[in-house]
Design a protein around this motif. Structure first.
Motif, PDB file in Angstrom:
ATOM      1  N   MET A   9       0.813  -1.217   0.000  1.00 17.47           N
ATOM      2  CA  MET A   9       0.000   0.000   0.000  1.00 17.47           C
ATOM      3  C   MET A   9       0.847   1.267   0.000  1.00 17.47           C
ATOM      4  O   MET A   9       0.315   2.363  -0.096  1.00 17.47           O
ATOM      5  CB  MET A   9      -1.028   0.034   1.135  1.00 17.47           C
ATOM      6  CG  MET A   9      -0.527  -0.307   2.490  1.00 17.47           C
ATOM      7  SD  MET A   9      -0.295  -2.104   2.668  1.00 17.47           S
ATOM      8  CE  MET A   9      -1.971  -2.659   2.589  1.00 17.47           C
ATOM      9  N   SER A 466      -2.485  -2.236  11.359  1.00 19.19           N
ATOM     10  CA  SER A 466      -2.836  -1.814  10.001  1.00 19.19           C
ATOM     11  C   SER A 466      -1.957  -0.655   9.559  1.00 19.19           C
ATOM     12  O   SER A 466      -1.375   0.062  10.377  1.00 19.19           O
ATOM     13  CB  SER A 466      -4.301  -1.395   9.930  1.00 19.19           C
ATOM     14  OG  SER A 466      -4.499  -0.206  10.676  1.00 19.19           O
ATOM     15  N   TYR A 467      -1.912  -0.515   8.256  1.00 16.86           N
ATOM     16  CA  TYR A 467      -1.174   0.589   7.658  1.00 16.86           C
ATOM     17  C   TYR A 467      -1.775   1.928   8.095  1.00 16.86           C
ATOM     18  O   TYR A 467      -1.065   2.885   8.363  1.00 16.86           O
ATOM     19  CB  TYR A 467      -1.244   0.441   6.140  1.00 16.86           C
ATOM     20  CG  TYR A 467      -0.451   1.467   5.372  1.00 16.86           C
ATOM     21  CD1 TYR A 467       0.928   1.566   5.506  1.00 16.86           C
ATOM     22  CD2 TYR A 467      -1.095   2.327   4.486  1.00 16.86           C
ATOM     23  CE1 TYR A 467       1.644   2.498   4.783  1.00 16.86           C
ATOM     24  CE2 TYR A 467      -0.386   3.265   3.747  1.00 16.86           C
ATOM     25  CZ  TYR A 467       0.986   3.347   3.904  1.00 16.86           C
ATOM     26  OH  TYR A 467       1.690   4.274   3.188  1.00 16.86           O
ATOM     27  N   ARG A 468      -3.110   1.970   8.134  1.00 23.16           N
ATOM     28  CA  ARG A 468      -3.827   3.138   8.642  1.00 23.16           C
ATOM     29  C   ARG A 468      -3.306   3.572  10.001  1.00 23.16           C
ATOM     30  O   ARG A 468      -2.990   4.739  10.221  1.00 23.16           O
ATOM     31  CB  ARG A 468      -5.281   2.713   8.844  1.00 23.16           C
ATOM     32  CG  ARG A 468      -6.312   3.414   8.070  1.00 23.16           C
ATOM     33  CD  ARG A 468      -7.635   2.720   8.354  1.00 23.16           C
ATOM     34  NE  ARG A 468      -8.452   3.530   9.262  1.00 23.16           N
ATOM     35  CZ  ARG A 468      -9.282   4.476   8.839  1.00 23.16           C
ATOM     36  NH1 ARG A 468      -9.394   4.734   7.550  1.00 23.16           N
ATOM     37  NH2 ARG A 468      -9.991   5.190   9.698  1.00 23.16           N
TER      38      ARG A 468
ATOM     39  N   PHE B  99      -0.712  -8.847   7.232  1.00 29.03           N
ATOM     40  CA  PHE B  99      -0.759  -7.457   7.710  1.00 29.03           C
ATOM     41  C   PHE B  99      -1.342  -6.560   6.617  1.00 29.03           C
ATOM     42  O   PHE B  99      -2.131  -5.647   6.889  1.00 29.03           O
ATOM     43  CB  PHE B  99       0.648  -6.982   8.099  1.00 29.03           C
ATOM     44  CG  PHE B  99       0.676  -5.593   8.683  1.00 29.03           C
ATOM     45  CD1 PHE B  99       0.414  -5.383  10.028  1.00 29.03           C
ATOM     46  CD2 PHE B  99       0.936  -4.486   7.878  1.00 29.03           C
ATOM     47  CE1 PHE B  99       0.421  -4.093  10.567  1.00 29.03           C
ATOM     48  CE2 PHE B  99       0.948  -3.201   8.406  1.00 29.03           C
ATOM     49  CZ  PHE B  99       0.693  -2.992   9.757  1.00 29.03           C
ATOM     50  N   GLU B 100      -0.967  -6.836   5.398  1.00 30.75           N
ATOM     51  CA  GLU B 100      -1.525  -6.063   4.287  1.00 30.75           C
ATOM     52  C   GLU B 100      -3.028  -6.315   4.156  1.00 30.75           C
ATOM     53  O   GLU B 100      -3.803  -5.395   3.870  1.00 30.75           O
ATOM     54  CB  GLU B 100      -0.789  -6.394   2.985  1.00 30.75           C
ATOM     55  CG  GLU B 100       0.657  -5.917   3.013  1.00 30.75           C
ATOM     56  CD  GLU B 100       1.439  -6.218   1.741  1.00 30.75           C
ATOM     57  OE1 GLU B 100       2.626  -5.877   1.695  1.00 30.75           O
ATOM     58  OE2 GLU B 100       0.861  -6.788   0.802  1.00 30.75           O
ATOM     59  N   GLN B 102      -5.051  -7.107   6.631  1.00 32.61           N
ATOM     60  CA  GLN B 102      -5.668  -6.331   7.720  1.00 32.61           C
ATOM     61  C   GLN B 102      -5.751  -4.855   7.342  1.00 32.61           C
ATOM     62  O   GLN B 102      -6.753  -4.186   7.606  1.00 32.61           O
ATOM     63  CB  GLN B 102      -4.851  -6.498   9.010  1.00 32.61           C
ATOM     64  CG  GLN B 102      -4.910  -7.903   9.587  1.00 32.61           C
ATOM     65  CD  GLN B 102      -3.998  -8.120  10.813  1.00 32.61           C
ATOM     66  OE1 GLN B 102      -3.960  -9.206  11.347  1.00 32.61           O
ATOM     67  NE2 GLN B 102      -3.257  -7.099  11.227  1.00 32.61           N
ATOM     68  N   SER B 103      -4.684  -4.373   6.718  1.00 26.88           N
ATOM     69  CA  SER B 103      -4.643  -2.955   6.357  1.00 26.88           C
ATOM     70  C   SER B 103      -5.720  -2.616   5.341  1.00 26.88           C
ATOM     71  O   SER B 103      -6.388  -1.577   5.447  1.00 26.88           O
ATOM     72  CB  SER B 103      -3.273  -2.602   5.763  1.00 26.88           C
ATOM     73  OG  SER B 103      -2.272  -2.788   6.732  1.00 26.88           O
ATOM     74  N   HIS B 104      -5.878  -3.466   4.341  1.00 24.20           N
ATOM     75  CA  HIS B 104      -6.916  -3.235   3.336  1.00 24.20           C
ATOM     76  C   HIS B 104      -8.300  -3.229   3.985  1.00 24.20           C
ATOM     77  O   HIS B 104      -9.150  -2.409   3.663  1.00 24.20           O
ATOM     78  CB  HIS B 104      -6.896  -4.350   2.275  1.00 24.20           C
ATOM     79  CG  HIS B 104      -5.747  -4.274   1.322  1.00 24.20           C
ATOM     80  ND1 HIS B 104      -5.052  -3.123   1.046  1.00 24.20           N
ATOM     81  CD2 HIS B 104      -5.193  -5.222   0.518  1.00 24.20           C
ATOM     82  CE1 HIS B 104      -4.115  -3.366   0.143  1.00 24.20           C
ATOM     83  NE2 HIS B 104      -4.177  -4.642  -0.189  1.00 24.20           N
ATOM     84  N   CYS B 106      -9.039  -2.590   7.067  1.00 29.76           N
ATOM     85  CA  CYS B 106      -9.182  -1.375   7.872  1.00 29.76           C
ATOM     86  C   CYS B 106      -9.518  -0.184   6.976  1.00 29.76           C
ATOM     87  O   CYS B 106     -10.377   0.633   7.299  1.00 29.76           O
ATOM     88  CB  CYS B 106      -7.899  -1.101   8.658  1.00 29.76           C
ATOM     89  SG  CYS B 106      -7.704  -2.234  10.043  1.00 29.76           S
ATOM     90  N   GLU B 107      -8.833  -0.103   5.843  1.00 27.97           N
ATOM     91  CA  GLU B 107      -9.080   1.005   4.932  1.00 27.97           C
ATOM     92  C   GLU B 107     -10.524   0.969   4.431  1.00 27.97           C
ATOM     93  O   GLU B 107     -11.217   1.992   4.409  1.00 27.97           O
ATOM     94  CB  GLU B 107      -8.094   0.926   3.759  1.00 27.97           C
ATOM     95  CG  GLU B 107      -8.226   2.020   2.733  1.00 27.97           C
ATOM     96  CD  GLU B 107      -8.043   3.407   3.304  1.00 27.97           C
ATOM     97  OE1 GLU B 107      -7.251   3.566   4.270  1.00 27.97           O
ATOM     98  OE2 GLU B 107      -8.702   4.340   2.804  1.00 27.97           O
TER      99      GLU B 107
END
Ligand SMILES: Cc1ncc(COP(=O)(O)O)c(C=O)c1O
Ligand SMILES: Cc1ncc(COP(=O)(O)O)c(C=O)c1O
Lengths: 478, 431, 478, 431
Positions: A9, A466-468, B99-100, B102-104, B106-107
């Motif tokens: 991302m 998360s990246y967020r 982790f990616e 989870q990130s998606h 979350c987004e």
């Protein structure tokens, strides 16, 4: 040089979110969305590179105790990748799904033979889920008899999911200690049993790899108090063709298709955790049940005593199919041989390690055994964790560590039937060399992994999932 | 090897298995790889899959196109033959991919924390309800009556051990939440409130954000992740927990399993969350690394006091979802969402031209699916359609009996105009 | 630790060859056979480990000049793996093969549009094979006119397969030098042309990445002498949608589907090398031709002027299918864009390297360009080979080196359209850093590959091409 | 990027392409991955593949079972997205796999050297004939007349540049080499002699070893590598070169391509060999390593004087063969070979019971296939069989016209009893 491991991302689309009006009701429109912007080539390079930083059973020995990391045969995957598997919806008219239903029915029958149970439901999605379904059945059974039993007994060597499942179903837990010999202490069991006891949950062979010889006696005790006897079938691969939960006197069992029956674990799942019961419990199994009549397979929803559903569909069909293919391939004799070889391998490796690691309890072991690094720790300060990390440098996946808790500095080793003697010798040689190595090297391991030793406590402290979250911490706000 | 162990024959290793429990395994002989393949293909040929018999079924499980890149990635054997990443140094790849994921999630959901999967959408909801029970003392969980019997049953089963009661509220004439009914049911005893958008009827429910103002109890929102490309993030609507089924993100239907239970929540509740989570950290050299974290919530550490009993989850399906979302990117996902809305609109319009059929039943925005009211029992129509090479939609009678004349029709980008037209003309003929 | 890389045949079956009497005629029975004995798990670990010691376009940048290592899209592979592709025999009745034949017919039509040729045969198995088929056509054409022409002209910058193919067809080779500008020296061409000239073989853009601007003039010269003009289409990916061999005046062309059309190279093959011709040469194309009539596709074998067959079947259908899928996906505009991006990327990378490497000849380049390490060699003793080996340490595949021979210490670079600017910058940064690096480090490279620099002359000297040979040398006899 | 290069718009990069040669590309617009997939599947659905319509075709291209492990290995993208291993340090995996392939082929053929593939069996034969021409001065290449027209044509085309003439010899009543005919044709001018076992008729020809004594010219033997599990190694029969098609070793038929041209020869002739070869060597640390070798034989170095023009070969198919052979091992390959012999025996016996049919035509040992003589034109029978869901065998008329009433029937382990029985009963009905 370590390849580019940036998060995908970080290749983000910076343009403004486009106008999408007309697609959502007023007030429900989105205003922004940050997803990566990559072409197929970048995408694949990224994920392939990630895969290369991962270790599976196809990469090398994976003697992870209680997890049965055996070879996942490729024919099963190929069978599961067809549209006649993938493009099937579980609400389809039965007529359209005769193939899937037949596979499931046959699988139920095969599992019934293997376990000595009378009826099987393939619905639970994993082992723990099967345990939970079983606990719901236990509950429904006692309720149907008007009995109030609110305790479940679990030995201290049980897998963590056992107490968790019982607790989740609302049971109070009664933990009983293992005896000197690593088996259930029958006196302690006697003391724990009461009219409040709903069930005893047991693994046999237990997680120490020890067969509970007095299982019949134990069954009689449990049944004598009106409680049910539940078998955690994750370790079924040690005994197939030799004995069965049914023969041992159990009333309920769950299976781990992703352990005993060689389906892939997928880095943590999906699995499949069917549950099997003796006939007096059949009415309580999840719905729908697969029934067979002259016209073929049908689904029976009219089961008033059933516990209902434990997942939204019919179970993990894609995993069930793989396991069925494996069972067909092995046949009865083949499954028995698997157990024999798994046990032989485990005892061989145990023997090779005995003079170098502490290996408590007497022979023979079944599919796994627990060694201990307690002497190493005392003498050199090398803990089970350090041994594990150092094994990584040799391209061997470490055993399960610190479980079961009753063995200090536990290294729980399950080589499985797939490793050759050569491979077992390599595992042994590596573990022995670590035991004899300069402790400084071991304590600083791993040295040749893609990363150095990972700081797990920082992860807990920061709790960045998360990246967020990562960005908002970085920016101090978002 | 036997020599080394000091045994003469293999059965000595089973001498601890008493005679009285011994038994045989009366399964047939093994077969060659080729014969197994042939046998299973023979059985599977009895299926009529959605590529042969167009299907209009949905409710959480959809026939979407799976990009070949997704297949390729999850077929990497380093990924799919690995176990739960207990040893982070040996599993950075899977850990980062998760982790990616989870990130998606979350987004998409607008929340800061997500776990790396639950079994499916229904169990994710069950776990969410249990989490609500952990977050406060209430003893009632409010959820819509407009759910499949499967979902209701799973939810009940997940609440069994908590002492929390399940209470179901109704829907309004436009298919959205019946706010008055919710209002009536809200008391201090409510430990959690659940709503879906799109809901069972495929309705994008603009009233869901209003629920936030009605209670202090945690708000759980059920979503379709593809719809989220266009829909306001539930986190921005005040949701505390978001659940849903992510099978639509790059996985085949597989007769319903494995699914992908989506689960996200606010950062503040992260320690009450069920399931496995992957966290960001550093290695001994100070470089970015990932590992499983907050494990003291989990059964292998906390045993009877874990937040859930879940151990094996559906990690590989989560990886597929991560690849799927990265493959499409923002614009691709928006296009896909639009196409699915347009497909549904087209189908409902075509059907609305048939006499005696109300299509859609609810005058509202829809995603993927919509209810139609038919002049004949939906079950009967499905039988007739089956003879003509179609798998009709889901009859609602078994799920919401008062809509016994209704059928839920789902359509995706896999149905082109030809398939839809053909289906509608069949339907017209049949009615 | 480098994983176990023993040859798989070292895990050999030592038992005596079994009794197999009755299966062979007398005197034809085998007596021994040494093949490895491994289970599926060992087998897969072995080959997966080998794959991990290999680098493909999915692993990272692969700017190998003249080889067009572009991304191989996965949808094409998935399409090619179906039984409706795989389980088809080329001798099947046409009725059974309408699908395969339609794909091939459509592919012929697409290649015809792309190349400006009138008729296409998909039969040749690779580029060189297409060249050879073309040379056979040239031969048959002149023979059909009763002309004896025994020379083929090839520029010195031509790919090695060009002269090899002409020679294999029995032609004498006439090599002409490139001019100052890297293009064909038209005076030299004039001098070489004669009534003996059967054809001129040309690549445009040539292997230096330079477009022969005077191609029309050149064509007129060749045609003026009654010779044919042949186009090596391996570099077609530079010009699609801009110009075509047909528009430039060529009579014959071969394609490299495994270059221009993004099919996998498979570590050296299989590829596919269709040949296309102007209508006056159509009768000479290989048989069978695919014809279309009211009933569908048929195979036409009755072509008396045809050169016959160049391979045993219909061509590499599995590759043709992938390429066709790629063409459908791109469409006309997409292919043009591919060319544009390939050329843009090449010129960008060239510009980035210009101050650090010698880059002869003027702008613009097409899909590739040739840099030179001659200054580096002079100043620091670092040759093109050393630069290449050092790039390996950075996870970038080296360019083609020492080709074309007319550029000293050549580094022939073709980034392809798939690399992003970020990736091009990485390639440039790495190459620049190598140019500036301590030569000792470069000369000893690679440092982080699975093996150190490989001794290629020992391989030539020993010429050990098999385990058998290896053993017999080891044992001194066998 | 354009700024950096110093151009204003992309077409400036094409300013060297003169107006007069400019043209457009009138192909349709591009399609989505999903639509491409659907379109191609729609076309391919017009095929009747061997899984749907049992096929009895062979001659070098067979429908064998492909173990899933083979697919898995050649789907590893590090393998299949790589190029010719010019940089050995970056390609050890492919190099070793190909060295192992060469080793297996050497073991099967009984020779010490093999290249790492030619395009297919026919071109391998063509290259072998050319190699014979390099090995000595003769100007005649002797080969059996019992070959498909495809093979003969390819062979002629490969000899075109050499000045060597192709001469064809006949077969005997048992389907083997007509030794007298060969004897008659052998002169000093013979530069090479070719024979096959199993030959076109599927006959394992025990007379092939006798050819060694008849000439000093190189002996080229054509084989089926699966048959070699049971058959004496051609190297032990005195063969100098062995060729064949290796598609049967783990590759689908793919409508005939790619095939796998097997090519092995004696060590002493290694420098005259065509094609790419992988050699054993060492790296700078003295450890075992592999690289392409003897490259001065090849076109990229020797150009017009190369032993062959071949560049791209079929390396990945060779890897498939290596995996296939390792998967089966000796005993597995022997079983497979036996099964194929038994299948053929069973089928020829069943057919021999039909009146008016001679099955097999040649009273000899067969592998995979055999000729039968029919009372009706084979082409006509195939038409009728097609209507009944079978793909008959190869009519021999186009290949060996004097056997115009004969059909070549091939069968493999993919045909079970049921398929064979069904086929035979159809054949009986039809005749
Ligand atoms: C003994 C035992 N029981 C239960 C389980 C739980 O199974 P699952 O991970 O499939 O939920 C496991 C696996 O971890 C196990 O080893
Ligand atoms: C310019 C050129 N011509 C011809 C060829 C030969 O093609 P192939 O390797 O497919 O035989 C190549 C590829 O190497 C090439 O780059």
């Amino acid at each position: 040089m370590r390849p580019d491991r940036r998060l995908i991302m970080e290749r983000i689309d910076a343009d403004a979110y486009p106008d999408v009006s007309g697609y959502m009701p007023k007030g429900m429109e989105r205003g922004s969305l940050h997803l990566p912007k990559v072409n197929e080539s970048e995408l694949l390079r990224h994920y392939i590179a990630l895969s290369r930083d991962n270790f599976g059973t196809d990469s090398g020995p994976y003697p992870l105790g209680s997890c049965t990391m055996k070879h996942n045969p490729k024919y099963a995957d190929r069978l599961a990748s067809q549209p006649s598997v993938g493009r099937m919806h579980h609400h389809m008219d039965e007529d359209h799904a005769q193939g899937s239903l037949e596979i499931m029915k046959r699988m139920e029958m095969a599992l019934s033979e293997i376990s000595g149970m009378d009826a099987i439901s393939l619905q639970p999605s994993a082992g723990a889920h099967g345990e939970y379904a079983a606990m719901l059945i236990v509950k429904a059974y006692h309720a149907s008899r008007g009995e109030e039993r609110d305790e479940v007994i679990v030995p201290d060597s049980a897998h963590g999911t056992n107490p968790a499942s019982a607790a989740m179903a609302g049971y109070k837990l009664v933990e009983i200690p293992s005896g000197e010999d690593g088996c259930v202490d029958l006196d302690a069991l006697e003391a724990a049993l009461s009219d409040r006891t709903a069930a005893l949950m047991l693994t046999n062979p237990n997680t120490l790899g020890i067969f509970e010889r007095r299982v019949k006696e134990l069954a009689a005790m449990v049944h004598g108090r009106g409680a049910l006897l539940y078998y955690d079938g994750a370790n079924l691969n040690a005994i197939m063709g030799k004995t069965s939960p049914g023969a041992m006197g159990f009333d309920l069992v769950h299976f781990n298709l992703h352990k005993t029956f060689a389906t892939p674990h997928g880095g943590g799942g999906p699995g499949s955790g069917p549950v099997g019961v003796k006939s007096f419990l059949e009415d309580f199994l999840p719905i729908p049940r697969i029934a067979e009549d002259a016209d073929g397979m049908t689904l029976d929803w009219a089961r008033p005593k059933s516990i209902g559903k434990v997942n939204g569909a019919m179970g993990n069909f894609a995993i069930i199919l793989r396991a069925y293919a494996y069972i067909l391939r092995q046949g009865g004799d083949g499954l028995k041989e698997c157990s024999e070889r798994a046990v032989l391998n485990s005892n061989y490796l145990k023997k090779r390690l005995e003079n170098h690691y502490d290996v408590p309890f007497a022979d023979p072991r079944k599919h796994e055994f627990v060694a201990s690094a307690k002497n190493l720790k005392k003498e050199k300060g090398v803990r089970a964790l350090d041994v594990a990390k150092r094994m990584i440098d040799h391209g061997i996946h470490p055993p399960t560590i610190y479980f079961p808790a009753l063995v200090e500095e536990a290294l729980m080793i399950e080589p499985t039937e797939d490793e050759t003697m050569e491979s077992l010798d390599r595992i042994a040689d590596v573990m022995i060399s670590i035991a004899e190595e300069d402790p400084a090297t071991v304590l600083a391991a791993p040295h040749s992994a893609p990363v150095g030793r990972v700081d797990e406590s920082k992860a807990v402290k920061d709790a960045v999932l998360s990246y967020r979250r990562m960005l908002s911490l970085r920016e101090g706000s978002r | 090897m036997m020599d080394f162990i000091g045994i003469g024959f293999e059965d000595e290793l089973f001498k601890d298995v008493p005679e009285e429990v011994r038994c045989h395994l009366p399964l047939p002989k093994g077969m060659s790889e080729k014969d197994v393949t042939r046998e299973i293909e023979r059985i599977l040929a009895k299926n009529s899959h959605a590529g042969e018999v167009p299907s209009f079924l949905g409710v959480g499980c959809y026939d979407h196109y799976v990009p070949a890149a997704v297949d390729h990635v999850i077929s990497r054997s380093e990924f799919y033959t690995s176990y739960t990443p207990y040893q982070p140094e040996m599993s950075q790849g899977m850990l980062q991919a998760l982790f990616e994921y989870q990130s998606h999630i979350c987004e998409l959901t607008g929340l800061d924390a997500a776990n790396c999967s639950m079994y499916d959408g229904a169990t994710a909801l069950g776990e969410a309800a249990r989490m609500c029970a952990r977050l406060n003392d209430g003893n009632v969980f409010l959820a819509p009556r407009a759910m499949t019997r499967e979902k209701v049953s799973v939810l009940r089963n997940y609440l069994i051990g908590t002492g929390v009661e399940l209470e179901l509220y109704g829907w309004d004439e436009d298919g959205g939440v019946d706010l008055d009914d919710v209002e009536r049911r809200i008391t201090d005893g409510v430990c959690g409130l659940y709503a879906e958008t799109p809901n069972l009827f495929g309705v994008i429910d603009a009233r869901v954000p209003l629920l936030r103002g009605m209670t202090d109890a945690p708000l759980v929102v059920g979503v379709n992740p593809i719809a989220l490309a266009l829909m306001r993030a539930p986190g921005d609507m005040g949701a505390d927990i978001v659940v849903g089924d992510g099978q639509c993100l790059g996985s085949p239907m597989n007769y319903g399993g494995p699914g992908l239970g989506l689960f996200a929540c606010r950062q503040e509740h992260v320690r009450k969350m069920p399931g496995r989570v992957i966290g960001l950290t550093e290695d001994s050299r100070g470089e970015q690394a990932f590992c499983m974290t907050l494990q003291t919530r989990e059964q292998h550490i906390r045993r009877g006091r874990a937040t859930s009993n879940i151990c094996t989850n559906v990690a590989l399906v989560a990886v597929a979802a991560a690849v799927f979302l990265s493959y499409h990117g923002r614009d691709g996902l928006i296009e896909l969402a639009k196409e699915n809305i347009n497909r549904a609109r087209r189908l409902m319009d075509l059907i609305s031209d048939i006499d005696n059929v109300q299509s859609p039943v609810f005058d509202n925005h829809h995603f993927n699916e919509f209810a139609v009211e038919l002049p004949v029992k939906p079950e009967k129509i499905n039988c007739i359609l089956a003879k003509r090479g179609f798998q009709g939609g889901l009859p609602l009678s078994a799920h919401v009996p008062e809509m016994g004349d209704c059928m839920l029709l789902a359509t995706t980008e896999m149905h082109d105009d030809e398939v839809q037209d053909h289906f509608v003309s069949m339907l017209r003929e049949v009615l």
